[in-house]
Design an enzyme around this catalytic site. Structure first.
Site, PDB file in Angstrom:
ATOM      1  N   ASP A 147      -3.199  80.133  58.540  1.00  0.00           N
ATOM      2  CA  ASP A 147      -2.505  81.308  59.046  1.00  0.00           C
ATOM      3  C   ASP A 147      -1.803  81.077  60.376  1.00  0.00           C
ATOM      4  O   ASP A 147      -1.033  81.932  60.817  1.00  0.00           O
ATOM      5  CB  ASP A 147      -3.503  82.465  59.212  1.00  0.00           C
ATOM      6  CG  ASP A 147      -3.893  83.036  57.875  1.00  0.00           C
ATOM      7  OD1 ASP A 147      -3.020  83.084  56.994  1.00  0.00           O
ATOM      8  OD2 ASP A 147      -5.062  83.418  57.701  1.00  0.00           O
ATOM      9  N   HIS A 154     -12.369  78.253  61.014  1.00  0.00           N
ATOM     10  CA  HIS A 154     -12.504  78.566  59.592  1.00  0.00           C
ATOM     11  C   HIS A 154     -13.964  78.431  59.208  1.00  0.00           C
ATOM     12  O   HIS A 154     -14.661  77.561  59.718  1.00  0.00           O
ATOM     13  CB  HIS A 154     -11.649  77.598  58.751  1.00  0.00           C
ATOM     14  CG  HIS A 154     -11.413  78.080  57.353  1.00  0.00           C
ATOM     15  ND1 HIS A 154     -12.308  77.873  56.344  1.00  0.00           N
ATOM     16  CD2 HIS A 154     -10.380  78.776  56.815  1.00  0.00           C
ATOM     17  CE1 HIS A 154     -11.831  78.417  55.228  1.00  0.00           C
ATOM     18  NE2 HIS A 154     -10.667  78.971  55.487  1.00  0.00           N
ATOM     19  N   HIS A 191      -9.356  88.442  56.283  1.00  0.00           N
ATOM     20  CA  HIS A 191      -9.028  87.593  55.136  1.00  0.00           C
ATOM     21  C   HIS A 191      -7.505  87.406  55.073  1.00  0.00           C
ATOM     22  O   HIS A 191      -6.961  86.518  55.718  1.00  0.00           O
ATOM     23  CB  HIS A 191      -9.613  88.236  53.876  1.00  0.00           C
ATOM     24  CG  HIS A 191      -9.629  87.381  52.652  1.00  0.00           C
ATOM     25  ND1 HIS A 191      -9.258  86.060  52.640  1.00  0.00           N
ATOM     26  CD2 HIS A 191      -9.974  87.669  51.360  1.00  0.00           C
ATOM     27  CE1 HIS A 191      -9.382  85.572  51.411  1.00  0.00           C
ATOM     28  NE2 HIS A 191      -9.813  86.536  50.618  1.00  0.00           N
TER      29      HIS A 191
HETATM   30  N1  ACO Z   1     -11.121  81.433  68.941  1.00  0.00           N
HETATM   31  C1  ACO Z   1     -12.115  81.246  69.867  1.00  0.00           C
HETATM   32  N2  ACO Z   1     -13.393  80.999  69.554  1.00  0.00           N
HETATM   33  C2  ACO Z   1     -13.700  80.940  68.245  1.00  0.00           C
HETATM   34  C3  ACO Z   1     -12.728  81.108  67.235  1.00  0.00           C
HETATM   35  C4  ACO Z   1     -11.401  81.371  67.621  1.00  0.00           C
HETATM   36  N3  ACO Z   1     -10.435  81.533  66.714  1.00  0.00           N
HETATM   37  N4  ACO Z   1     -13.314  80.998  66.026  1.00  0.00           N
HETATM   38  C5  ACO Z   1     -14.603  80.765  66.265  1.00  0.00           C
HETATM   39  N5  ACO Z   1     -14.830  80.727  67.611  1.00  0.00           N
HETATM   40  C6  ACO Z   1     -16.119  80.425  68.275  1.00  0.00           C
HETATM   41  C7  ACO Z   1     -17.119  81.550  68.073  1.00  0.00           C
HETATM   42  O1  ACO Z   1     -16.996  82.496  69.101  1.00  0.00           O
HETATM   43  C8  ACO Z   1     -18.420  80.795  68.131  1.00  0.00           C
HETATM   44  O2  ACO Z   1     -18.666  80.470  69.472  1.00  0.00           O
HETATM   45  P1  ACO Z   1     -20.195  80.458  70.046  1.00  0.00           P
HETATM   46  O3  ACO Z   1     -20.892  79.383  69.271  1.00  0.00           O
HETATM   47  O4  ACO Z   1     -20.052  80.161  71.498  1.00  0.00           O
HETATM   48  O5  ACO Z   1     -20.745  81.822  69.759  1.00  0.00           O
HETATM   49  C9  ACO Z   1     -18.097  79.493  67.401  1.00  0.00           C
HETATM   50  O6  ACO Z   1     -16.687  79.294  67.611  1.00  0.00           O
HETATM   51  C10 ACO Z   1     -18.417  79.500  65.916  1.00  0.00           C
HETATM   52  O7  ACO Z   1     -17.662  80.536  65.286  1.00  0.00           O
HETATM   53  P2  ACO Z   1     -18.197  81.514  64.140  1.00  0.00           P
HETATM   54  O8  ACO Z   1     -17.745  82.886  64.464  1.00  0.00           O
HETATM   55  O9  ACO Z   1     -19.649  81.279  63.885  1.00  0.00           O
HETATM   56  O10 ACO Z   1     -17.404  80.993  62.881  1.00  0.00           O
HETATM   57  P3  ACO Z   1     -17.277  81.736  61.473  1.00  0.00           P
HETATM   58  O11 ACO Z   1     -17.329  80.672  60.455  1.00  0.00           O
HETATM   59  O12 ACO Z   1     -18.223  82.867  61.336  1.00  0.00           O
HETATM   60  O13 ACO Z   1     -15.811  82.383  61.562  1.00  0.00           O
HETATM   61  C11 ACO Z   1     -13.486  82.697  61.394  1.00  0.00           C
HETATM   62  C12 ACO Z   1     -14.682  81.827  60.994  1.00  0.00           C
HETATM   63  C13 ACO Z   1     -13.727  84.185  61.019  1.00  0.00           C
HETATM   64  C14 ACO Z   1     -12.244  82.202  60.640  1.00  0.00           C
HETATM   65  C15 ACO Z   1     -13.283  82.570  62.927  1.00  0.00           C
HETATM   66  O14 ACO Z   1     -13.041  81.219  63.261  1.00  0.00           O
HETATM   67  C16 ACO Z   1     -12.152  83.460  63.420  1.00  0.00           C
HETATM   68  O15 ACO Z   1     -12.376  84.648  63.681  1.00  0.00           O
HETATM   69  N6  ACO Z   1     -10.898  82.891  63.595  1.00  0.00           N
HETATM   70  C17 ACO Z   1      -9.772  83.663  63.983  1.00  0.00           C
HETATM   71  C18 ACO Z   1      -9.253  84.527  62.815  1.00  0.00           C
HETATM   72  C19 ACO Z   1      -8.526  83.683  61.783  1.00  0.00           C
HETATM   73  O16 ACO Z   1      -7.680  82.857  62.097  1.00  0.00           O
HETATM   74  N7  ACO Z   1      -8.839  83.951  60.495  1.00  0.00           N
HETATM   75  C20 ACO Z   1      -8.179  83.265  59.368  1.00  0.00           C
HETATM   76  C21 ACO Z   1      -9.130  82.446  58.570  1.00  0.00           C
HETATM   77  S1  ACO Z   1      -8.250  81.556  57.330  1.00  0.00           S
HETATM   78  C22 ACO Z   1      -8.118  82.613  56.019  1.00  0.00           C
HETATM   79  O17 ACO Z   1      -8.839  83.544  55.820  1.00  0.00           O
HETATM   80  C23 ACO Z   1      -6.980  82.399  55.067  1.00  0.00           C
END
Ligand code: ACO
Length: 430
Positions: free
Chosen positions: A364, A308, A268
């Protein structure tokens, strides 16, 4: 005209039920009538992490994740970031309308005269070890405030609620700066009520020997813009935590403490710190393609600052932040990690892997670079998030408290444990 209802046929019994659809939702409680027999509790929904459950009705923040839209009380974030100030936005989020000049002046005055904390709060700070994380200190001292304002438990009284909300907004920068000063072994700097909200915070953070610390107006404005961008984000993890704890009708200091602790988590409020670590690990532009390859192959890393849960398009806050970054770097000099970030973004935005999954930079991706250029240590990044998000927490808390449909938050579960069995004395256990 089509009816705003949905018909559900229960194939277990052959019965059909017609449920009303309101604003794209059915009421989960309407499912309870769907039973297989008199002893059946009734149908529930299973939704770990609330992926598809609206927990409240809210009039504060609107997000359209597919179109990349974020609005507070109907005003687009881009306009607020360009034309407004954090305290004006805080008034808007709290009250629902932009203030008149007189309302704004009164609001700023009330915030300004509540910036000091009881001297005993310094004692709490002093109790922490020198290496305690500032978020631990912030969470603990926000919780402690409840002990200083016992009337705060009168959550049904509007005037009492509002004064606590003002106190929280006013005191959060003071607690945040004190936590930093303690971790650095520096003396606490008291609030300077001649300064703006952000200038006062920067003064409490940075002043060392000088009688008046000169706050750079570009950095003051940049912080104000970052605070506007972080003011609220509807039902995110920390807001949901604040609402859930507040639903027990505990005082707002205790409820907001839940928000602070939820924000502490790396999924988060800690993501911008992870972005900086990632950029440092990549180290140079030439390593970017190799890093992207590792991300795509799922070799233990994600592209931090991308993706996101809600935005499936460019996070509108990331666009604003990019412009702010340019202005800050004009003053501080470029953060050497910026060119790596820009190259990562350039490659990722053209790459099928990221395009197909709708992965775009989130707020971020650039905020950590700005905070670092402004001289904040990474431990302070979630604290810098908590200060402006306080208005979101208290406004959502008040909306929940005054919503007649809300009750104490108490989800159901699907029990997966043992069926009933008899107690076995210890000498007979295998
Ligand atoms: N880099 C590479 N691949 C990614 C990323 C990423 N940053 N984010 C998602 N994916 C991929 C997943 O592996 C998944 O791939 P698949 O379908 O082949 O399995 C697909 O994209 C869908 O992703 P989910 O994990 O289902 O997305 P979710 O909505 O659960 O997660 C999250 C969102 C946690 C923000 C995720 O994108 C992530 O971990 N990003 C990096 C961390 C980050 O920047 N967090 C800040 C969020 S903003 C905030 O809180 C203020």
């Amino acid at each position: 005209m089509a009816k705003e209802t949905i018909s559900i046929t229960d194939n277990r019994t052959g019965k059909t039920y017609e449920l009303p659809v309101e604003q794209g939702c059915i009421r989960a409680m309407d499912l309870r009538q769907i039973k297989t027999g008199a002893d059946d509790f009734g149908l529930m929904t299973y939704d770990p992490a609330f992926l598809n459950t609206a927990n409240c009705k809210s009039a504060i923040t609107f997000i359209d994740g597919d179109k990349g839209i974020l609005e507070y009380r109907g005003y687009p974030i881009e306009q607020l970031a360009e034309k407004s100030s954090y305290l004006e936005v805080a008034y808007l989020v709290m009250h629902g309308e932009l203030p008149t000049k007189a309302q704004y002046d009164d609001f700023v005055h009330r915030i300004t005269v509540h910036t000091f904390v009881h001297e005993n709060v310094k004692g709490f700070m002093d109790g922490f070890r020198y290496d305690a994380h500032p978020m631990s200190m912030l969470a603990s001292t926000v919780a402690a405030l409840s002990g200083f304002y016992p009337e705060a438990k009168n959550v049904k009284d509007k005037a009492t609620r509002r004064i606590q909300m003002i106190r929280l907004l006013a005191k959060m920068p003071t607690l945040a700066a004190f936590s930093y000063r303690h971790s650095q072994g520096l003396p606490y700097i008291y609030p300077d009520n001649d300064l703006s909200y952000c200038a006062n915070f920067l003064n409490m953070m940075k002043r060392i020997g000088e009688s008046k610390y000169k706050v750079n107006p570009v950095l003051e404005r940049a912080l104000d813009v970052l605070f506007i961008l972080h003011a609220d984000h509807e039902q995110n993890c920390s807001t949901t935590a604040t609402r859930a704890v507040g639903s027990s009708e505990v005082d707002p200091y205790s409820a907001v403490t839940a928000g602070v602790t939820a924000l502490y988590g790396p999924l988060h409020g800690g993501a911008n710190e992870a972005v900086l670590r990632m950029l440092r690990e990549i180290g140079s532009m030439k390593n970017v393609p190799e890093f992207i390859k590792r991300v795509k192959n799922g070799e233990g890393t994600k592209l931090m600052g991308f993706g996101h849960r809600v935005y499936k398009s460019y996070d509108p806050r990331a666009k604003v932040i990019k412009r702010t970054a340019d202005e800050v770097f004009e003053v501080t000099g470029k953060n050497p990690l910026l060119e790596i970030a820009l190259e990562l973004e350039r490659i990722a935005l053209q790459d099928d892997y990221f395009m197909q999954r709708k992965l775009y930079p989130n707020v971020d991706f650039y905020s950590g670079l700005i905070y670092e250029a402004m001289g904040f240590p990474v431990d302070m990044f979630p604290v810098l998030f908590a200060i402006p998000r306080t208005v979101g927490w208290v406004s959502q808390w008040e909306e929940m408290i005054t919503d007649n449909e809300q009750k104490i938050a108490r989800p159901r579960q699907i029990y997966t444990g043992q069926t009933r069995r008899d107690y076995i004395p210890v000498e007979k256990r295998a």
